[in-house]
Design an enzyme around this catalytic site. Structure first.
Site, short mmCIF file in Angstrom:
data_model
loop_
_atom_site.label_atom_id
_atom_site.label_comp_id
_atom_site.label_asym_id
_atom_site.label_seq_id
_atom_site.Cartn_x
_atom_site.Cartn_y
_atom_site.Cartn_z
N ASN A 357 45.74 -24.27 31.03
CA ASN A 357 46.09 -23.56 29.80
C ASN A 357 45.72 -22.09 29.93
O ASN A 357 44.62 -21.67 29.55
CB ASN A 357 45.39 -24.21 28.61
CG ASN A 357 45.90 -23.68 27.28
OD1 ASN A 357 45.34 -22.74 26.73
ND2 ASN A 357 46.95 -24.29 26.77
N GLY A 400 42.45 -23.85 25.56
CA GLY A 400 42.19 -22.71 26.42
C GLY A 400 42.74 -21.41 25.85
O GLY A 400 43.08 -21.32 24.67
N ARG A 402 45.61 -19.88 26.06
CA ARG A 402 46.92 -19.94 25.39
C ARG A 402 46.78 -20.57 24.02
O ARG A 402 47.36 -20.10 23.05
CB ARG A 402 47.94 -20.72 26.23
CG ARG A 402 49.35 -20.64 25.64
CD ARG A 402 50.37 -21.44 26.44
NE ARG A 402 51.74 -21.12 26.04
CZ ARG A 402 52.38 -21.71 25.04
NH1 ARG A 402 51.77 -22.64 24.31
NH2 ARG A 402 53.63 -21.37 24.75
N CYS A 403 46.00 -21.64 23.93
CA CYS A 403 45.81 -22.31 22.64
C CYS A 403 45.20 -21.36 21.61
O CYS A 403 45.49 -21.47 20.41
CB CYS A 403 44.89 -23.51 22.80
SG CYS A 403 45.58 -24.88 23.76
N MET A 404 44.34 -20.45 22.06
CA MET A 404 43.61 -19.58 21.13
C MET A 404 44.37 -18.33 20.74
O MET A 404 43.79 -17.44 20.10
CB MET A 404 42.27 -19.16 21.77
CG MET A 404 41.30 -20.30 21.99
SD MET A 404 39.66 -19.70 22.42
CE MET A 404 39.99 -18.77 23.92
#
Length: 413
Positions: A357, A400, A402-404
């Site tokens: 990620n 990770g 990208r998620c944040m």
């Protein structure tokens, strides 16, 4: 890209210009072991260190020339546009928090209106409201007395620092998502008011490819923009196939769209494969990080406009490896970089900590977690420039870089 666009994202790797984050708040400290399952967490991060790590993430972005915006700030600014908007927001927030008691609703309305600062009010909404904080509330009704054991009137929202999921920027529009669980679906209210009422976005002709009122679920972690013509969407633990069809119809038939194909990837339904971006992200024009378990063969469905039935979709099933599918639709040779180098134990460990990620801030330049050192070394050997951020506490939420992050503007490739 038109300079007056409030939103513009036509790839995963175009130079990042503007991004939306949420700095972890008191909602993290309202997590308890008994609430972890209910609130979709596996562990309790240490807030002080989580904030330090998140600040390092934001600073890395700024040093790369990225404008960093915060969800909590934009939400507060959006409801400052009028008292009518603010009261509507408060009422809707309380309803979606599952508050059944009329007496409790009245107490909450009074409590939220007691904040002189909208930012402080939004922070408290995100953090969760304990019953003991409503000083003038007395447990007189049957409902309130029966439900007296549970400490919260409004649950905390600890997943908010994963801004990727509640909505997703696609082209110059967004999907305002309907999340799989009630716990996370509450998060989408902030984006709703931001994109409808914030001066930065109001009147900017932003199309909604999907709406939070839709009954089927769609989450941003399953939406990857492979090119200005191709959108990949995961059919996963959190995203329904019916949602992919709804999204595809609106996106592909929109008059000003550049998108021609939606690729629906059917991925395993499990916590480790929660979203498509937990197992598969783009790091360069021809390079992708992947979990070994996603290399295929895969079931992929290509959705395109039906030339014989206006407004309908043509659905074509393809069973092939991930490499071959990407090669076909992107029309170039593809390099898949396996998380952990393909080693079974390392891949499982680093995948659990989001080794696949990554967040691209430009072609061949990505932000990664420090703890995934095996995958990071492999990425560097493949010529990828890394910005490594600390991750001991942020990673406890199972997401990770990208998620944040939710890109709002990227340069076109």
């Amino acid at each position: 890209m038109r300079d007056d666009r409030a939103l513009n994202v036509t790839s995963e790797i175009g130079r990042l210009k503007t991004v939306l984050l949420h700095r972890p708040g008191e909602e993290i400290e309202n997590l308890t072991p008994d609430l972890l399952d209910r609130l979709l967490f596996d562990d309790i991060p240490y807030l002080k260190v989580a904030r330090e790590e998140h600040d390092a993430f934001a600073q890395t972005l700024r040093e790369a020339g990225v404008e960093v915006l915060y969800l909590e700030v934009l939400a507060a600014e959006a409801i400052e546009t009028s008292d009518e908007v603010k009261q509507q927001f408060i009422s809707e927030f309380i309803d979606e928090a599952g508050v059944e008691s009329e007496r409790l609703k009245e107490a909450l309305i009074e409590y939220f209106n007691s904040f002189s600062d909208n930012k402080a009010m939004v922070d408290k909404m995100m953090a969760g409201v304990r019953k003991e904080e409503l000083k003038d509330y007395h447990r007189e009704s049957l409902y309130d007395q029966v439900n007296n054991v549970y400490p919260f009137v409004c649950d905390p929202m600890p997943n908010l620092y994963f801004t990727r999921d509640p909505f997703a920027t696609i082209g110059h529009g967004i999907t305002l998502n309907h999340m799989r669980t009630d716990t996370r679906n509450r998060e989408t209210i902030f984006a709703k008011y931001i994109f409808r009422h914030h001066p930065r976005f109001e009147g900017k002709d932003i199309p909604f490819w999907f709406n939070r009122n839709d009954k089927t679920s769609l989450e941003g972690g399953d939406e990857l923009i492979l090119s200005k013509e191709i959108l990949a969407v995961g059919i996963s633990q959190r995203t329904d196939s019916a949602s992919v069809e709804k999204l595809a119809k609106k996106l592909l038939y929109y008059p000003d769209t550049s998108f021609k194909t939606v690729l629906a990837f059917k991925i395993p339904v499990s916590r480790a494969f929660m979203h498509l971006d937990t197992v598969f992200t783009q790091v360069d024009y021809d390079k992708f990080t992947v979990h070994p378990g996603i290399v295929g063969p895969l079931e992929v469905y290509a959705l395109t406009k039906d030339p014989e039935n206006d407004g309908q979709l043509l659905v074509t099933e393809e069973v092939d490896t991930l490499e071959n599918i990407l090669k076909k639709y992107l029309d170039r040779d593809i390099k898949l970089i396996k998380c952990g180098g393909g080693d079974e134990i390392i891949a499982a460990r680093e995948q659990w900590n989001d080794g696949s990620n990554t967040l691209a801030i430009a072609p061949g330049e990505v932000i990664v977690y420090s703890r995934n050192y095996v995958t990071n070394e492999i990425l560097e050997k493949e010529g990828i420039k890394l910005h490594v951020i600390p991750s001991s506490e942020l990673s406890r939420g199972r997401g990770g870089p990208r998620c944040m992050s939710m890109p709002l503007i990227r340069e076109d490739l």
